[in-house]
Design a protein around this motif. Structure first.
Motif, short mmCIF file in Angstrom:
data_model
loop_
_atom_site.label_atom_id
_atom_site.label_comp_id
_atom_site.label_asym_id
_atom_site.label_seq_id
_atom_site.Cartn_x
_atom_site.Cartn_y
_atom_site.Cartn_z
N SER A 16 -48.94 13.57 -2.29
CA SER A 16 -50.08 12.66 -2.12
C SER A 16 -50.83 12.46 -3.44
N LYS A 17 -50.71 13.41 -4.36
CA LYS A 17 -51.35 13.26 -5.68
C LYS A 17 -50.72 12.13 -6.50
N ASP A 18 -49.51 11.73 -6.15
CA ASP A 18 -48.80 10.66 -6.86
C ASP A 18 -49.10 9.27 -6.29
N LEU A 19 -49.88 9.20 -5.24
CA LEU A 19 -50.07 7.95 -4.52
C LEU A 19 -50.58 6.82 -5.42
N LYS A 20 -51.54 7.10 -6.26
CA LYS A 20 -52.09 6.05 -7.14
C LYS A 20 -51.00 5.45 -8.02
N ASP A 21 -50.16 6.29 -8.61
CA ASP A 21 -49.08 5.81 -9.48
C ASP A 21 -48.02 5.05 -8.69
N ILE A 22 -47.68 5.56 -7.51
CA ILE A 22 -46.68 4.88 -6.67
C ILE A 22 -47.19 3.50 -6.29
N LEU A 23 -48.45 3.40 -5.90
CA LEU A 23 -49.02 2.11 -5.51
C LEU A 23 -49.05 1.13 -6.68
N SER A 24 -49.31 1.63 -7.87
CA SER A 24 -49.30 0.78 -9.06
C SER A 24 -47.91 0.19 -9.30
N LEU A 25 -46.89 1.02 -9.16
CA LEU A 25 -45.52 0.54 -9.33
C LEU A 25 -45.11 -0.39 -8.18
N ALA A 26 -45.54 -0.07 -6.97
CA ALA A 26 -45.22 -0.92 -5.81
C ALA A 26 -45.82 -2.33 -6.00
N ARG A 27 -47.02 -2.40 -6.58
CA ARG A 27 -47.63 -3.72 -6.86
C ARG A 27 -46.76 -4.52 -7.83
N LYS A 28 -46.22 -3.85 -8.83
CA LYS A 28 -45.34 -4.54 -9.77
C LYS A 28 -44.07 -5.04 -9.07
N LEU A 29 -43.56 -4.24 -8.15
CA LEU A 29 -42.38 -4.64 -7.39
C LEU A 29 -42.68 -5.89 -6.55
N TRP A 30 -43.80 -5.89 -5.85
CA TRP A 30 -44.18 -7.08 -5.07
C TRP A 30 -44.30 -8.30 -5.97
N ASP A 31 -44.99 -8.14 -7.10
CA ASP A 31 -45.20 -9.27 -8.01
C ASP A 31 -43.90 -9.79 -8.60
N TYR A 32 -42.92 -8.91 -8.78
CA TYR A 32 -41.61 -9.31 -9.29
C TYR A 32 -40.98 -10.36 -8.38
N HIS A 33 -41.22 -10.26 -7.07
CA HIS A 33 -40.57 -11.13 -6.10
C HIS A 33 -41.20 -12.51 -5.96
N MET A 46 -51.03 -6.84 -1.14
CA MET A 46 -50.40 -5.75 -0.38
C MET A 46 -51.06 -4.39 -0.63
N ARG A 47 -52.02 -4.35 -1.51
CA ARG A 47 -52.62 -3.09 -1.95
C ARG A 47 -53.14 -2.24 -0.78
N LYS A 48 -53.96 -2.83 0.08
CA LYS A 48 -54.55 -2.07 1.18
C LYS A 48 -53.47 -1.63 2.16
N HIS A 49 -52.57 -2.54 2.49
CA HIS A 49 -51.47 -2.21 3.41
C HIS A 49 -50.64 -1.06 2.85
N ASP A 50 -50.24 -1.18 1.59
CA ASP A 50 -49.38 -0.15 0.99
C ASP A 50 -50.08 1.20 0.94
N ARG A 51 -51.37 1.23 0.62
CA ARG A 51 -52.10 2.50 0.55
C ARG A 51 -52.04 3.19 1.92
N GLN A 52 -52.35 2.45 2.96
CA GLN A 52 -52.32 3.01 4.31
C GLN A 52 -50.90 3.42 4.72
N TRP A 53 -49.95 2.54 4.42
CA TRP A 53 -48.55 2.78 4.79
C TRP A 53 -48.02 4.04 4.14
N TYR A 54 -48.23 4.18 2.81
CA TYR A 54 -47.72 5.36 2.11
C TYR A 54 -48.46 6.63 2.52
N ARG A 55 -49.75 6.55 2.77
CA ARG A 55 -50.48 7.74 3.23
C ARG A 55 -49.87 8.27 4.51
N THR A 56 -49.57 7.37 5.43
CA THR A 56 -48.97 7.76 6.70
C THR A 56 -47.55 8.27 6.49
#
Length: 162
Positions: A16-33, A46-56
């Motif tokens: 869970s300590k990596d969540l901020k970095d994972i979300l940052s990379l996930a945003r880049k992935l979304w933007d790539y598409h 997708m930021r709010k959705h991804d934060r909740q999704w990954y936390r769960t």
């Protein structure tokens, strides 16, 4: 200049300590598409959705995230999950790669393969025989990368605007 030497990379299970970095990379992935298809939402959307999704998902026994770390910085991640397969198939469960991203400066160095290998090791430990993923048909670099990693196209998903 061609990259020939693989930097020292640590591959590990995310916490869970990596969540901020994972979300940052996930945003880049979304933007790539977005240039591939304007129907894709942006990373910011997708930021709010991804934060909740990954936390769960990070707490789920059927979900894993692996990160690649170089000099203390997360430079890539793969998320995988065990999910039921189609009733039409002979196997009940399959591994599924949800998201995968390696920073452009580190692509082509085998880091994606290392991350995939960790996911596959986990899938095998859970007695799975298959792993699948989705890749946009217009994502030529993605098709190339996944093909190099042993994936083969077996199904086409089609869409029509009405």
């Amino acid at each position: 200049m061609p990259r020939t030497k693989l930097p020292i990379i640590a591959i590990r299970r995310a916490t869970s300590k990596d969540l901020k970095d994972i979300l940052s990379l996930a945003r880049k992935l979304w933007d790539y598409h977005i240039p591939l298809d304007p129907l894709w939402r942006s990373g910011q959307q997708m930021r709010k959705h991804d934060r909740q999704w990954y936390r769960t998902k990070l707490r789920s026994k059927n979900f894993r995230v692996y990160v690649a770390e170089h000099k203390g910085k997360i430079i890539g991640f793969f998320s995988g999950q065990i999910r039921p397969s189609s009733r039409a198939l002979r196997y009940r469960y399959q591994g599924f790669i949800n998201q995968a991203y390696v920073k452009p400066a580190y692509q082509g160095l085998g880091i994606g393969k290392q991350l995939l290998d960790e996911c596959i090791t986990w899938f095998k430990s859970r007695k799975l025989d298959f792993v699948e993923l989705h890749v946009d048909s217009r994502n030529i670099p993605g098709h190339h990368a996944w093909s190099k990693l042993g994936f083969k196209e077996y199904l086409k998903r089609m869409r029509r605007k009405i």
